[in-house]
Structures are given as C-alpha cells and as structure tokens.
Scaffold this motif. Structure first.
Motif, PDB file in Angstrom:
ATOM      1  N   PHE A 123       0.844  -1.188   0.000  1.00  0.00           N
ATOM      2  CA  PHE A 123       0.000   0.000   0.000  1.00  0.00           C
ATOM      3  C   PHE A 123       0.881   1.240   0.000  1.00  0.00           C
ATOM      4  N   ALA A 171      -2.504   6.557   1.281  1.00  0.00           N
ATOM      5  CA  ALA A 171      -3.860   6.190   1.641  1.00  0.00           C
ATOM      6  C   ALA A 171      -4.052   6.279   3.147  1.00  0.00           C
ATOM      7  N   ASP A 186      -4.069   9.960   4.382  1.00  0.00           N
ATOM      8  CA  ASP A 186      -5.305  10.671   4.113  1.00  0.00           C
ATOM      9  C   ASP A 186      -6.285  10.446   5.237  1.00  0.00           C
ATOM     10  N   ARG A 187      -6.360   9.199   5.649  1.00  0.00           N
ATOM     11  CA  ARG A 187      -7.341   8.903   6.674  1.00  0.00           C
ATOM     12  C   ARG A 187      -6.936   9.540   8.000  1.00  0.00           C
ATOM     13  N   VAL A 212     -18.498   9.901  -3.554  1.00  0.00           N
ATOM     14  CA  VAL A 212     -17.297   9.650  -4.346  1.00  0.00           C
ATOM     15  C   VAL A 212     -16.930   8.175  -4.302  1.00  0.00           C
ATOM     16  N   LEU A 213     -17.065   7.553  -3.118  1.00  0.00           N
ATOM     17  CA  LEU A 213     -16.704   6.145  -3.019  1.00  0.00           C
ATOM     18  C   LEU A 213     -17.683   5.280  -3.813  1.00  0.00           C
ATOM     19  N   GLN A 267     -16.844   5.900  -7.579  1.00  0.00           N
ATOM     20  CA  GLN A 267     -15.422   6.157  -7.841  1.00  0.00           C
ATOM     21  C   GLN A 267     -14.980   5.766  -9.249  1.00  0.00           C
ATOM     22  N   ARG A 268     -15.425   4.628  -9.741  1.00  0.00           N
ATOM     23  CA  ARG A 268     -14.999   4.208 -11.067  1.00  0.00           C
ATOM     24  C   ARG A 268     -15.420   5.216 -12.136  1.00  0.00           C
ATOM     25  N   VAL A 286     -13.488   8.545 -11.929  1.00  0.00           N
ATOM     26  CA  VAL A 286     -12.167   8.469 -12.539  1.00  0.00           C
ATOM     27  C   VAL A 286     -12.303   8.577 -14.052  1.00  0.00           C
ATOM     28  N   THR A 338     -10.820  11.856 -16.197  1.00  0.00           N
ATOM     29  CA  THR A 338      -9.725  11.686 -17.143  1.00  0.00           C
ATOM     30  C   THR A 338     -10.209  11.760 -18.586  1.00  0.00           C
ATOM     31  N   VAL A 371       2.633   3.023  -8.897  1.00  0.00           N
ATOM     32  CA  VAL A 371       2.275   2.005  -7.907  1.00  0.00           C
ATOM     33  C   VAL A 371       0.888   1.450  -8.219  1.00  0.00           C
ATOM     34  N   PHE A 417      -1.863  -5.435  -7.561  1.00  0.00           N
ATOM     35  CA  PHE A 417      -1.699  -5.922  -6.187  1.00  0.00           C
ATOM     36  C   PHE A 417      -3.052  -5.971  -5.510  1.00  0.00           C
ATOM     37  N   LYS A 418      -3.119  -6.718  -4.416  1.00  0.00           N
ATOM     38  CA  LYS A 418      -4.397  -6.881  -3.716  1.00  0.00           C
ATOM     39  C   LYS A 418      -4.804  -5.554  -3.097  1.00  0.00           C
ATOM     40  N   GLY A 419      -6.063  -5.233  -3.192  1.00  0.00           N
ATOM     41  CA  GLY A 419      -6.561  -4.004  -2.572  1.00  0.00           C
ATOM     42  C   GLY A 419      -6.303  -2.775  -3.411  1.00  0.00           C
ATOM     43  N   GLY A 475      -8.081  -1.514  -5.831  1.00  0.00           N
ATOM     44  CA  GLY A 475      -9.309  -0.732  -5.974  1.00  0.00           C
ATOM     45  C   GLY A 475      -9.562   0.138  -4.762  1.00  0.00           C
ATOM     46  N   VAL A 503      -7.306   1.323  -2.630  1.00  0.00           N
ATOM     47  CA  VAL A 503      -6.364   2.434  -2.571  1.00  0.00           C
ATOM     48  C   VAL A 503      -6.769   3.503  -3.566  1.00  0.00           C
ATOM     49  N   ARG A 504      -7.200   3.053  -4.758  1.00  0.00           N
ATOM     50  CA  ARG A 504      -7.578   4.023  -5.767  1.00  0.00           C
ATOM     51  C   ARG A 504      -8.771   4.850  -5.305  1.00  0.00           C
ATOM     52  N   ALA A 505      -9.680   4.192  -4.570  1.00  0.00           N
ATOM     53  CA  ALA A 505     -10.819   4.934  -4.024  1.00  0.00           C
ATOM     54  C   ALA A 505     -10.347   5.893  -2.930  1.00  0.00           C
ATOM     55  N   ALA A 506      -9.412   5.418  -2.112  1.00  0.00           N
ATOM     56  CA  ALA A 506      -8.967   6.232  -0.974  1.00  0.00           C
ATOM     57  C   ALA A 506      -8.258   7.501  -1.430  1.00  0.00           C
ATOM     58  N   ILE A 507      -7.494   7.417  -2.537  1.00  0.00           N
ATOM     59  CA  ILE A 507      -6.779   8.624  -2.944  1.00  0.00           C
ATOM     60  C   ILE A 507      -7.720   9.675  -3.529  1.00  0.00           C
ATOM     61  N   LEU A 508      -8.976   9.275  -3.796  1.00  0.00           N
ATOM     62  CA  LEU A 508      -9.932  10.282  -4.275  1.00  0.00           C
ATOM     63  C   LEU A 508     -10.410  11.183  -3.143  1.00  0.00           C
ATOM     64  N   LEU A 562      -4.371  10.329 -10.970  1.00  0.00           N
ATOM     65  CA  LEU A 562      -5.408   9.711 -11.795  1.00  0.00           C
ATOM     66  C   LEU A 562      -5.214  10.034 -13.268  1.00  0.00           C
TER      67      LEU A 562
END
Lengths: 264, 316
Positions: free
Chosen positions: A3, A7, A10-11, A246-247, A250-251, A254, A258, B114, B119-121, B123, B125-130, B196
């Motif tokens: 990870f 991430a 942020d939290r 957003v969650l 999210q797809r 994005v 873009t 990255v 890698f596992k998870g 999706g 992480v990609r959600a979290a960076i939003l 992104l």
C-alpha cells in the motif's frame, strides 16, 4: 510495499478533524489522537444555529439548479460537437476548454456589475448564473468525449429510418448516455458545491451564504476566539456525504475526470 | 446523398441542426464569460469605484502605469506595474505554481506507477486517494489550519515528540513558513488528481511492450525512462498544463489558510482585495486583467512549444 503510504495518511488527516469535532471546550486544547469521549455538542451548536442549515439548503439549491441547467444545454451542444462535422469545430472545442480553464477572478468585476444590474446580488441566483461559467464548459467537454465513443452504426440506422437530429438525441442517445450524465452531473455538482470566490463576493448576509463561505467565515464570540470545535463539526457534516458519493461512484468519477484531456 | 426536407442535403440539414444545438450554449457562455471579461477589461481603463459602478471615467492605462512629470522636474510613476505589492503577488503566484506542480507531478507519477501495478486491494487504494480531492478546499484549508495550529495542532505535537523541531512553530502565521503550509496543503489535495490523470495515460500503454522488455532482460529503470516516460509524455503534458492553470488562479486555499500574510498574497487575492475590500474597483480590475493576460500568454506558449493536442481531435 503493497500500500502506498498516502492512503493511510489521508485517513489520519481526516480523522483529526473528526476527533476534534467530538471534543468540547478545554478538551479541545489537548492534542488527542483518538476521541476519548463522544460529545455531540459541537454538532448541536452547528446544526442548532439556523444559519448553517440555511447554508446547506442554499448550497443544495444552487448546485442542483446549476447542474440541471448546464446538463440541459450541454446534451444538445455536445451532440453537435461530437457527431456533426462542421468548419471551426476544433477551434470551438478549444474555446470551450479555454473558458473552463479561465481564472475566475478575471471576470469578477464584470460579473459583479452584471449581478448588480440584474438585481440578484445576495440571492442564490447570483451564484447560479455565475457557476455556469465553469459547469457548462466542463459538462460540454466531458459529454462530447463520451458521445464521440458511441458507435456510429446506431446513429446511421436511425438516420436511415428518417430520424431528425433532435429525435436521435432524445430517443437514441439519451438512454445510452445516462451513466455519463450521472457522472458529469456529479462532478459538476461537486465543483459548484465547493466554489468559494463567487459565493464570497456575491453574498453579504449570513442567511444567503453557501456552505464553503459559511465555514470559511465561521467566527466565535470574539475576534480572537476561533470556534475550532464547531468548524470541524461543520466540516465533517458537509464532507461525509461527498466522500460517500465519491466512493460509490469512484470508477465513473475516474473515467469522467480523465475523459478528454488525456487522450491526446 | 438523399435529398429531403425541402431540397437540403442530409449533411446540410445536420449542420443546420448543429447550429441551433450550439446556439443556446454559446449564448450562455457569452453572457457569463465573454461579456464580463470585456467589461472587466473596460473597467480597468477607468477610475470606477465599487460604490458607484457607473460613475467611472476613462483614464486610459493609468491603472497600469502612469508617468507624470511635476513642474519641479520630478517624475512620478504610479499604477500597478510599479506597485511592489503587485510584484510580490506575481512572484508568490509563480513560485507557488511551479513548486506545487513540480511536486504534484513527481508524487502523482509515483502513485500512478504504484497503482498501475497489480496488487491486492488496488481498488481500495484508488478509491482512498480520491478522498482529498473530494473534500471541499475550504474544509481542507480549515482542517489543516487546525492541524497546523501553533498551540494545539497535531503537527507541532508530532514533530515535537519526534524531536524534529525544538519549539512549536506558527506555521500559517509566520512569514517564513506560510508558503510551505499552503504548498503542503495544495500538494496533499491535488496529487490524487494528478495521479489519476497520469494513471489513465499509463493504462493506455500496451502491456506486451513491458513483457517484451522483460524477456529481453531490460533493467526496470531503463524501461521507465526509455519506454514508459516517452509513451505517457502527451498525457503528462496535458495533466501538467491543467494543474498549472489551476495553480496560477488559486484563491480559496490561500484566502482561508493564510489570510493577510504578505508571504502568500497571490495575484487573485490581491486583486479581489483591491476590487471589493479597498474600494479600488478599477485598480483591482486592472490586476485581474494582468493575471488573465499572464495565463493566456503562458497557455499559448505551452501549447505552441509542446505541440500539445488538447482537443483530442488529432486521434481521429
């Protein structure tokens, strides 16, 4: 490293706001990394004061109206830009992009005059009108890239059946475009919800403020005393719904963010 | 081509429809963008006051620069082009834009690389960076203002406990650190957006190129500089210009995080201050016109020099 550190950071950063929003008076001024006790006092004082609820209402009304208006104009315009060949199309697209990248301060004086002239200063309509400047070019731009990708055969079949461009848009393309409309609308909504400069300049009383202005100008009993607890509570209230949206999307977000820019 | 509808060819008919489809949008954009811009430029050539919008008189370029020779032979220069506060704001804006975009690109590239790996998870992480992107700028400014608070902020507490700093720092208030605070928050907030955009570019690079390079035993660093970077260069160029334009016109973050700090006073803040708070409406309009001109020149140069295709028409 599986990870990226971001991430987790942020939290951590958001959570300090959440921790603070539950703290009271003096407890606030001891640095805590985790809430010791939950206290809804800050939330009560924010939501109990009528003006903040008013601001949320103002923001919802302004952002929704702006987005609906922008999408309404953008659907037909982006059809013309994506599917009809005409001279100067590239130039027009560049102009629309240029407007969306405009420094908003460059039109502030002129818009101020317009707002005063129309007599809509200190009303939601001042914001609704001025937000068109960034929501409309953005929605046109994103919808154009989405529409370009729709298969040409569907349109040709409709033309053979004698469908006019208006029928093609409303009966053929619109059903296919729903996901794109939702995404674009959501992104434009977030943009309008977060806008600060116009909302700060075109309002003068607490009851007409939008949420960002209300939070930005939230002040305590005296000048020196900054009410950090209520500010953090207000921040959490307006941020959590956005994060959930957003969650969920999210797809699509994005894809929408873009679209257009990156393909060149 | 079949002719129907009163003798118009199909393509003529479509072009006529296209015109009517575009007209409302163009009319709306004219009213809220072109007209106010022209009025702002006009105001900048007058001595209009905020309290009396229609009482201004034409004064030419005096808001920009006026040179007057007194009878004693002394020459007096006035106007924003000889105003040190304005040049301080220009310098602050340019410095902020270049530093923030540099770090956002660098960090965004790393995050994108990255996220482009399996890698596992991923999706998650990609959600979290939003998340930092979705938080309203005002809210992040307030949140960071609180975390950077000199007495009670968590950042001073952590750094003090780790022994990184000897005493608590007034991050947002001190002239030395205010710009760092603004840069930090902006980089935190917009790196995800950058990541992104770059990620979308990375995902268009065909996977088999990497596999071929792997089979040939090319070292990963060389793969990055010789294959990945040249292939994502167009996406990178577009991402950088979008960010740059955003950074040059930034207003809300600075206004809320470091109000009244000369170290972070940027062009849009100083111009609004003159326009609305100081009742020098026309003078502020002149400054905002200059900001517009600077951005316009910058964009034209960038597109011209980098041959960036922003409209996406070239691919067709």
């Amino acid at each position: 490293m599986t990870f990226p550190g971001r991430a987790r950071n942020d939290r951590a950063e958001t959570s300090y706001a959440i921790v603070t929003s539950f703290a009271t008076g003096t407890e606030l001024f001891k640095v805590n990394y985790w809430p010791k006790a939950f206290n809804w006092g800050n939330y009560e004082s924010v939501l109990g004061g009528r003006n903040f609820v008013r601001s949320i209402g103002n923001s919802i009304f302004i952002a929704t109206t702006t987005v609906v208006f922008a999408l309404f104009l953008a659907v037909t315009a982006s059809y013309a830009l994506a599917r009809v060949r005409f001279r100067g199309r590239g130039l027009l697209l560049m102009m629309i992009l240029a407007v969306s990248m405009f420094p908003q301060i460059a039109v502030l004086a002129g818009l101020f005059e317009l707002v005063r002239f129309l007599g809509i200063f200190n009303t939601p309509y001042a914001m609704i009108m001025s937000y068109v400047i960034f929501t409309l070019p953005f929605t046109v731009w994103v919808l154009t890239t989405f529409m370009r990708d729709l298969p040409v055969e569907i349109e040709e079949a409709a033309i053979v059946d004698g469908a006019t461009p208006w029928i093609i848009i409303t009966q053929v393309f619109l059903p296919l475009l729903w996901p794109a409309l939702v995404t674009t609308g959501l992104l434009a909504f977030i943009g309008a919800w977060n806008e600060f400069l116009f909302a700060l300049t075109f309002t003068s009383s607490e009851t007409t403020r939008t949420v960002p202005v209300a939070i930005g100008l939230l002040s305590g009993a005296s000048q020196q005393e900054i009410p950090w607890g209520p500010i953090m509570a207000a921040s959490v209230i307006v941020t959590v719904p956005l994060i959930i949206l957003v969650l969920i999307f999210q797809r699509k977000i994005v894809a929408g963010l873009t679209a257009g820019g990156v393909k060149g | 081509m079949a002719t129907n509808d009163g003798g118009l060819s199909l393509s003529q008919q479509r072009q006529r429809a296209a015109f009517w489809f575009l007209a409302p949008m163009l009319a709306a954009l004219f009213c809220v963008a072109a007209w106010p811009l022209l009025r702002t430029i006009w105001f900048s050539l007058t001595n209009t006051l905020l309290s009396d919008l229609y009482g201004g008189e034409w004064i030419g370029f005096d808001n920009y620069l006026s040179i007057r020779t007194l009878e004693s032979g002394r020459v007096i220069y006035r106007g924003t082009l000889v105003d040190p506060a304005w040049w301080n704001a220009v310098w602050n804006t340019v410095r902020f834009a270049f530093v923030s975009v540099f770090f956002e690109t660098l960090l965004g590239l790393i995050v994108a690389l990255v996220l482009n790996a399996e890698f596992k998870g991923r999706g998650l992480v990609r959600a979290a960076i939003l998340i930092p992107w979705a938080i309203p700028t005002i809210v992040s400014a307030k949140m960071w203002a609180w975390m950077l608070n000199d007495q009670f902020g968590i950042i001073n507490d952590i750094m003090l406990n780790l022994g990184l700093i000897g005493q608590k720092i007034a991050w947002t208030a001190s002239v030395d650190t205010a710009m760092y605070a603004v840069l930090m928050v902006d980089i935190w907030k917009t790196t995800p957006f950058m990541a992104l955009l770059i990620l979308a570019g990375l995902q268009m690079v065909p996977r088999d190129i990497y596999e071929a390079a792997k089979l040939d035993g090319v070292n990963p660093v060389k793969v990055f500089f010789k294959i990945t970077l040249p292939l994502i260069r167009p996406a990178l160029a577009v991402a950088i210009i979008f960010r740059m334009l955003d950074a040059l016109r930034i207003f809300d973050l600075v206004y809320v995080l470091t109000p009244n700090s000369a170290a972070t006073k940027i062009m849009s803040v100083i111009s609004r201050e003159n326009m609305i708070d100081f009742d020098k409406f026309a003078y502020g309009a002149a400054q905002s016109t200059l900001l517009f001109a600077i951005i316009a020149i910058f964009v034209s140069l960038y597109i011209w020099l980098g041959k960036v295709d922003l409209s996406g028409e070239g691919q067709k």
